[in-house]
Design a protein around this motif. Structure first.
Motif, PDB file in Angstrom:
ATOM      1  N   ASN A  15     -20.309  81.436  33.937  1.00 11.77           N
ATOM      2  CA  ASN A  15     -18.898  81.831  33.816  1.00 11.77           C
ATOM      3  C   ASN A  15     -18.538  83.065  34.622  1.00 11.77           C
ATOM      4  O   ASN A  15     -17.533  83.720  34.365  1.00 11.77           O
ATOM      5  CB  ASN A  15     -18.570  82.040  32.333  1.00 11.77           C
TER       6      ASN A  15
ATOM      7  N   ASP B 199     -11.858  88.632  27.249  1.00 12.89           N
ATOM      8  CA  ASP B 199     -10.860  87.570  27.150  1.00 12.89           C
ATOM      9  C   ASP B 199     -11.458  86.213  27.514  1.00 12.89           C
ATOM     10  O   ASP B 199     -10.799  85.182  27.400  1.00 12.89           O
ATOM     11  CB  ASP B 199      -9.656  87.871  28.044  1.00 12.89           C
ATOM     12  N   ASN B 200     -12.733  86.209  27.894  1.00  9.63           N
ATOM     13  CA  ASN B 200     -13.455  84.982  28.228  1.00  9.63           C
ATOM     14  C   ASN B 200     -14.320  84.597  27.033  1.00  9.63           C
ATOM     15  O   ASN B 200     -15.257  85.318  26.664  1.00  9.63           O
ATOM     16  CB  ASN B 200     -14.323  85.217  29.476  1.00  9.63           C
TER      17      ASN B 200
ATOM     18  N   LYS C 270     -16.599  82.406  26.668  1.00 12.23           N
ATOM     19  CA  LYS C 270     -18.010  82.188  26.977  1.00 12.23           C
ATOM     20  C   LYS C 270     -18.786  83.502  27.028  1.00 12.23           C
ATOM     21  O   LYS C 270     -19.965  83.558  26.644  1.00 12.23           O
ATOM     22  CB  LYS C 270     -18.155  81.449  28.305  1.00 12.23           C
TER      23      LYS C 270
ATOM     24  N   TYR D 234     -19.775  86.119  35.133  1.00 14.95           N
ATOM     25  CA  TYR D 234     -19.800  87.520  34.688  1.00 14.95           C
ATOM     26  C   TYR D 234     -20.354  88.369  35.817  1.00 14.95           C
ATOM     27  O   TYR D 234     -21.427  88.112  36.343  1.00 14.95           O
ATOM     28  CB  TYR D 234     -20.658  87.658  33.432  1.00 14.95           C
TER      29      TYR D 234
ATOM     30  N   PRO E 180     -10.505  92.261  29.711  1.00 11.61           N
ATOM     31  CA  PRO E 180     -11.594  91.595  30.424  1.00 11.61           C
ATOM     32  C   PRO E 180     -12.890  92.385  30.248  1.00 11.61           C
ATOM     33  O   PRO E 180     -12.844  93.612  30.135  1.00 11.61           O
ATOM     34  CB  PRO E 180     -11.132  91.625  31.887  1.00 11.61           C
ATOM     35  N   PRO E 181     -14.060  91.741  30.237  1.00  9.46           N
ATOM     36  CA  PRO E 181     -14.265  90.291  30.298  1.00  9.46           C
ATOM     37  C   PRO E 181     -14.261  89.625  28.923  1.00  9.46           C
ATOM     38  O   PRO E 181     -14.649  88.471  28.795  1.00  9.46           O
ATOM     39  CB  PRO E 181     -15.648  90.200  30.935  1.00  9.46           C
TER      40      PRO E 181
END
Length: 305
Positions: free
Chosen positions: A143, A82-83, A85, A145, A79-80
């Motif tokens: 998203n 793995d997102n 966006k 963050y 993470p992050p």
């Protein structure tokens, strides 16, 4: 590493008795060794060094557009990152034109995709990667963050790596990304590459070994490959099918679709297609290879006696 010439080589005896390969990781000491006569060829000059050699009678720069891409590979398991966006925001926050113009003095071009220019199935219709700080900020806000730290691990694997890393980290900070550059030694990078243990993003000079997407993006990013930090079932299936197919239309369609998937999930952030320049002593005739093969055969390297 020291190699003695094979005078019985079928392609003709080399024009020298011995070749010595000596690692000099830092840019300036490498060029200094060339100019002091301690080296005959100095690999991977940075653009400022190319300028230094323009009127030098001891050495010159020899180069060619790289048959590959300089990319930031991404550990999409942490993470992050793995997102998808968040990775899209990272990409949109990078001003690649500025990197090419200012850090590379125009010695390169902005990539349009994940296949090297000139390779089989290179898609000429693709546009350069978009630069939009406003879109990057919006993606981060949409998203969720929350300022998680993102680490870019920089080493000497590509030319101009430190300068590019510093510039990119500042670009990320401007859109609200909590980014940090961490410098690692070549030996540490080798261990991380072996163990697939990079913290976030890291430089890779993805080389097109066979002038085909199978030899670059699929070789590196496929399941079990050196940069297996991300998986997509459709991408894997398309790459495996293309690897064994003899149908050029199927292969082209598969690689185009694979790039579309990568546009979304970004296992790589392509940064530049550089001109890789090398310093060559004036008494050496040598032609560099675009895909980083350091050849010393007689038809590539001879000496002015």
């Amino acid at each position: 590493m020291v190699f003695d010439a094979n005078k019985q080589y079928w392609g003709g005896a080399p024009d020298f008795e011995r070749v010595t390969y000596k690692p000099i990781p830092e840019n300036q000491p490498r060029l200094a060794a060339l100019l002091a006569g301690q080296a005959d060829i100095a690999l991977k000059l940075i653009p400022d060094q190319v300028e230094q050699l323009k009127n030098n009678d001891k050495a010159r720069a020899e180069g060619a557009p790289y048959a590959g891409l300089y990319v930031l590979a991404v550990n999409s398991k942490v993470p992050p990152l793995d997102n998808a966006k968040v990775k899209q925001a990272l990409s949109m926050a990078i001003d690649r034109d500025s990197i090419v113009t200012n850090l590379w003095r125009g010695q390169g071009s902005v990539p349009t995709g994940f296949v090297a220019p000139g390779d089989a199935y290179y898609d000429t219709s693709r546009k350069p990667f978009e630069y939009s700080p406003d879109k990057a900020k919006a993606l981060l806000q949409e998203n969720g963050y929350k300022g998680e730290e993102i680490v870019l691990e920089s080493s000497t694997i590509v030319g101009n790596d430190r300068q590019m890393s510093e510039a990119i980290v500042e670009m990320w900070k401007k859109v609200g990304i909590n980014a940090r550059m961490e410098t690692i030694e070549a030996s540490v990078r080798a261990e991380k590459n072996r163990d697939r243990s990079f913290k976030g993003l890291f430089w890779s000079d993805a080389s097109s070994t066979v002038q085909d997407p199978d030899g670059m993006m699929y070789r590196l990013l496929s399941a079990g490959g050196p940069q297996d930090y991300w998986r997509d079932a459709d991408w894997d299936k398309l790459g495996q099918e293309a690897r064994f197919s003899l149908d050029p239309k199927l292969r082209e369609a598969n690689y185009n679709r694979m790039q579309q998937i990568m546009d979304v999930y970004l296992p790589w952030l392509p940064i530049i297609v550089p001109v890789e320049n090398h310093g060559v002593a004036s008494y050496v005739n040598w032609r560099s290879n675009p895909n980083q093969m350091l050849e010393v055969r007689r038809d590539v390297l001879t000496l002015n006696r």
